[in-house]
Design a protein around this motif. Structure first.
Motif, PDB file in Angstrom:
ATOM      1  N   ARG A 177       0.828  -1.206   0.000  1.00 39.21           N
ATOM      2  CA  ARG A 177       0.000   0.000   0.000  1.00 39.21           C
ATOM      3  C   ARG A 177       0.867   1.262   0.000  1.00 39.21           C
ATOM      4  O   ARG A 177       0.531   2.260  -0.647  1.00 39.21           O
ATOM      5  CB  ARG A 177      -0.925  -0.006   1.220  1.00 39.21           C
ATOM      6  CG  ARG A 177      -1.955   1.118   1.187  1.00 39.21           C
ATOM      7  CD  ARG A 177      -2.918   1.062   2.349  1.00 39.21           C
ATOM      8  NE  ARG A 177      -2.311   1.504   3.584  1.00 39.21           N
ATOM      9  CZ  ARG A 177      -2.112   0.735   4.635  1.00 39.21           C
ATOM     10  NH1 ARG A 177      -2.464  -0.537   4.590  1.00 39.21           N
ATOM     11  NH2 ARG A 177      -1.564   1.207   5.736  1.00 39.21           N
ATOM     12  N   ILE A 180       2.060   2.004  -3.483  1.00 36.93           N
ATOM     13  CA  ILE A 180       0.967   2.476  -4.334  1.00 36.93           C
ATOM     14  C   ILE A 180       0.608   3.923  -4.000  1.00 36.93           C
ATOM     15  O   ILE A 180       0.300   4.724  -4.883  1.00 36.93           O
ATOM     16  CB  ILE A 180      -0.252   1.549  -4.188  1.00 36.93           C
ATOM     17  CG1 ILE A 180       0.074   0.176  -4.805  1.00 36.93           C
ATOM     18  CG2 ILE A 180      -1.490   2.143  -4.842  1.00 36.93           C
ATOM     19  CD1 ILE A 180      -0.971  -0.872  -4.554  1.00 36.93           C
ATOM     20  N   GLU A 181       0.667   4.291  -2.726  1.00 33.67           N
ATOM     21  CA  GLU A 181       0.280   5.638  -2.310  1.00 33.67           C
ATOM     22  C   GLU A 181       1.354   6.683  -2.592  1.00 33.67           C
ATOM     23  O   GLU A 181       1.041   7.864  -2.745  1.00 33.67           O
ATOM     24  CB  GLU A 181      -0.052   5.643  -0.809  1.00 33.67           C
ATOM     25  CG  GLU A 181      -1.337   4.900  -0.465  1.00 33.67           C
ATOM     26  CD  GLU A 181      -1.596   4.882   1.033  1.00 33.67           C
ATOM     27  OE1 GLU A 181      -0.697   5.321   1.787  1.00 33.67           O
ATOM     28  OE2 GLU A 181      -2.681   4.429   1.441  1.00 33.67           O
ATOM     29  N   ILE A 185       3.403   3.451  -8.877  1.00 34.69           N
ATOM     30  CA  ILE A 185       2.812   2.111  -8.942  1.00 34.69           C
ATOM     31  C   ILE A 185       1.304   2.181  -8.718  1.00 34.69           C
ATOM     32  O   ILE A 185       0.829   2.836  -7.793  1.00 34.69           O
ATOM     33  CB  ILE A 185       3.465   1.186  -7.901  1.00 34.69           C
ATOM     34  CG1 ILE A 185       4.913   0.890  -8.307  1.00 34.69           C
ATOM     35  CG2 ILE A 185       2.692  -0.117  -7.750  1.00 34.69           C
ATOM     36  CD1 ILE A 185       5.674   0.066  -7.304  1.00 34.69           C
ATOM     37  N   THR A 186       0.559   1.501  -9.577  1.00 33.56           N
ATOM     38  CA  THR A 186      -0.897   1.442  -9.443  1.00 33.56           C
ATOM     39  C   THR A 186      -1.400   0.048  -9.121  1.00 33.56           C
ATOM     40  O   THR A 186      -2.505  -0.107  -8.602  1.00 33.56           O
ATOM     41  CB  THR A 186      -1.566   1.916 -10.742  1.00 33.56           C
ATOM     42  OG1 THR A 186      -1.122   1.083 -11.829  1.00 33.56           O
ATOM     43  CG2 THR A 186      -1.207   3.359 -11.043  1.00 33.56           C
ATOM     44  N   SER A 187      -0.627  -0.976  -9.440  1.00 34.51           N
ATOM     45  CA  SER A 187      -1.028  -2.347  -9.143  1.00 34.51           C
ATOM     46  C   SER A 187       0.213  -3.223  -9.102  1.00 34.51           C
ATOM     47  O   SER A 187       1.244  -2.885  -9.691  1.00 34.51           O
ATOM     48  CB  SER A 187      -2.011  -2.872 -10.199  1.00 34.51           C
ATOM     49  OG  SER A 187      -1.391  -2.890 -11.474  1.00 34.51           O
ATOM     50  N   HIS A 204      -2.474  -6.328  -5.255  1.00 37.73           N
ATOM     51  CA  HIS A 204      -3.399  -5.199  -5.382  1.00 37.73           C
ATOM     52  C   HIS A 204      -3.740  -4.993  -6.854  1.00 37.73           C
ATOM     53  O   HIS A 204      -2.851  -4.818  -7.695  1.00 37.73           O
ATOM     54  CB  HIS A 204      -2.767  -3.920  -4.825  1.00 37.73           C
ATOM     55  CG  HIS A 204      -3.657  -2.711  -4.946  1.00 37.73           C
ATOM     56  ND1 HIS A 204      -4.676  -2.454  -4.057  1.00 37.73           N
ATOM     57  CD2 HIS A 204      -3.682  -1.704  -5.857  1.00 37.73           C
ATOM     58  CE1 HIS A 204      -5.285  -1.339  -4.409  1.00 37.73           C
ATOM     59  NE2 HIS A 204      -4.701  -0.864  -5.502  1.00 37.73           N
ATOM     60  N   ALA A 276       5.325  -4.931 -10.390  1.00 37.21           N
ATOM     61  CA  ALA A 276       4.310  -3.888 -10.397  1.00 37.21           C
ATOM     62  C   ALA A 276       4.207  -3.194 -11.742  1.00 37.21           C
ATOM     63  O   ALA A 276       5.139  -3.195 -12.548  1.00 37.21           O
ATOM     64  CB  ALA A 276       4.624  -2.859  -9.312  1.00 37.21           C
ATOM     65  N   CYS A 278       3.182   0.594 -13.461  1.00 37.75           N
ATOM     66  CA  CYS A 278       3.123   2.011 -13.133  1.00 37.75           C
ATOM     67  C   CYS A 278       2.176   2.728 -14.078  1.00 37.75           C
ATOM     68  O   CYS A 278       2.157   2.452 -15.284  1.00 37.75           O
ATOM     69  CB  CYS A 278       4.511   2.648 -13.214  1.00 37.75           C
ATOM     70  SG  CYS A 278       5.630   2.120 -11.904  1.00 37.75           S
TER      71      CYS A 278
END
Length: 490
Positions: A177, A180-181, A185-187, A204, A276, A278
């Motif tokens: 997390r 991602i925050e 990275i989105t997933s 995620h 991951a 992006c």
């Protein structure tokens, strides 16, 4: 008077603290500008009379009075130009410096505050000249500082959470997390090194079907290169069979063409891999990579601690010989399942198991053979249970099985199936066949007068004693306050 005027109109001198400025010769730009304009006016005053004399052929042009008048006029024009410049420019500079000072106070306050600030660290751009460019450059710099402060505030919160919790599942979710925050990275998925294998820990926004590998293999290609080099690799998803990574957008999800494999390194060893995708980012590729490397170095020690804690927990909770739960943690699981059954008003059953004539096996074939029998019987029992069913080594040759959501009838069927599994297997030790059987006692929560976990164990043990007393290799259930043998199957 001139010195006083310069002091009052110079925003640089009275608003900027130069005590911490880089060492070197400091210059008063407004003083230099004033001297240049006055000098230029003086030079024009001196040069003007000879020019007039040559152009108009008038000898009076070089008279002392006319020359002094020209010099005075030149100096006056120089001072007037300076005053006009100061009036226009110093107002803009004063606004700029005041804005910088205000932003500086906000940044200093944010640096020493644990609360996240939503204040915008920017100055309004009021011109499209050099001053406007300076303002815009300052806004860009303050925006970078703001992002850094926000990341540090987020990092402090994450560190506080990670420091208070070393559970592997929780730590893995927090680390993923955080990436991602705070990054592009989105997933993605996070893998951790357990027993020299990269095992899935958290995910995620990825496909949840069978495409998502629980273990990364084989150890070759890009995965191996990333682990060995300790550097981030960008790969083609289709060519490397990583097409289970997706990116979520307001318009839906899609599969990225490229993904990054980011190693998490602690003590010069790769303890995890983040695979991951992006999303779009205004940050350059090199800065993105630098950020990911930096954050990976921050998170790696926490993942390492969680993996170590998980390993210690497993070592403490599992029996070293049979590799199933030991008695202590088996009873912990019984406590958990017992509380769940009471809370949901569901049934719960227990099976006590004892290997028949185990002492005779030890006396006849030796303790090495006895250990082999214990390991194989435990393995056979565990392999024939569902994931939610729990088995532990309760004593020397005794085992306890906990069956959530199972009534007495269902537990009896499970016990009979396990009895047949062990009975039909033979175990070889030094080319000698050893046949063993087990006796089983079954009890359930619904068959007890008092709903107590100790009574559940005791009544199952009572049924086990009855099964052994009635000839062994039997299943007995505790029902209506007495033990009853179940019919055996051949």
């Amino acid at each position: 008077m001139t010195d006083q005027f310069l002091k009052n109109t110079s925003p640089i001198e009275y608003q900027i603290d130069i005590r911490n400025a880089p060492k070197g010769k400091l210059k008063n730009v407004f003083l230099i500008l004033f001297l240049c304009m006055v000098t230029f006016g003086f030079a024009m005053g001196v040069a003007f009379p000879p020019i007039v004399k040559v152009y108009f052929s008038d000898p009076r042009a070089v008279s002392i009075s006319f020359t002094l008048m020209c010099i005075t006029a030149g100096i006056t024009v120089g001072v007037a130009n300076y005053m006009l410049f100061s009036l226009v420019v110093s107002k803009q500079l004063r606004f700029l410096v005041e804005g910088m000072n205000q932003v500086n106070k906000q940044i200093r306050s944010a640096m020493f505050s644990r609360k996240h600030s939503q204040t915008s660290y920017e100055i309004e751009v009021k011109s499209n000249d050099m001053i406007g460019q300076v303002t815009q450059a300052f806004n860009t710099m303050s925006s970078t500082v703001e992002q850094r402060l926000n990341h540090e505030a987020s990092f402090r919160g994450i560190v506080a959470t990670l420091s208070a919790n070393i559970d592997l599942d929780t730590t893995s979710d927090i680390i993923l997390r955080y990436f991602i925050e705070t990054t592009c990275i989105t997933s993605g998925v996070l893998y951790g090194k357990i027993e020299d294998e990269m095992i899935l820990l958290a995910s995620h926004d990825v496909d949840t079907d069978d495409k998502l590998p629980r273990k990364l293999e084989p150890w070759q290609g890009t995965i191996s290169d990333t682990i060995e080099s300790g550097t981030i690799h960008t790969i083609d998803t289709e060519a490397n069979n990583f097409n289970w990574i997706t990116i979520s957008t307001p318009l839906g999800t899609f599969k990225p063409k490229f993904i990054r494999i980011i190693p998490l390194i602690a003590d010069k060893s790769t303890v995890g891999l983040l695979i991951a995708a992006c999303g779009d980012s205004k940050v350059s590729e090199s800065i993105q990579k630098e950020m990911l490397e930096t954050y990976a170095s921050y998170m790696a020690p926490y993942l390492q601690n969680a993996l170590l804690h998980n390993k210690i927990q497993e070592m403490a909770s599992y029996d070293s010989l049979t590799h199933i739960l030991n008695r202590r943690f088996g009873l912990v699981r019984l406590e958990e399942e017992f509380s769940t059954a009471l809370r949901h008003r569901s049934d719960l059953s227990a099976i006590m198991i004892d290997i028949d004539k185990f002492k005779k096996v030890n006396d006849t074939f030796g303790h090495e053979a006895g250990d082999m029998i214990l390991k194989n019987v435990a393995s056979a029992l565990a392999l024939n249970l569902r994931n939610e069913e729990v088995i532990c080594r309760y004593g020397g040759e005794e085992f306890l099985i906990i069956l959530p959501m199972a009534n007495l009838h269902k537990a009896g069927l499970v016990a009979e199936r396990l009895r047949l599994v062990v009975e039909r297997q033979g175990y070889y030790h030094k080319d000698k066949l050893i046949l063993v059987t087990i006796s089983l006692g079954v009890s359930s929560l619904s068959s007890l007068v008092t709903q107590n976990k100790n009574d559940l164990i005791n009544t199952a043990d009572t049924a086990l004693y009855h099964a052994k007393h009635m000839g062994r290799n039997r299943v007995a259930i505790f029902r209506n306050n007495e033990s009853v043998l179940l019919p055996t199957k051949v």
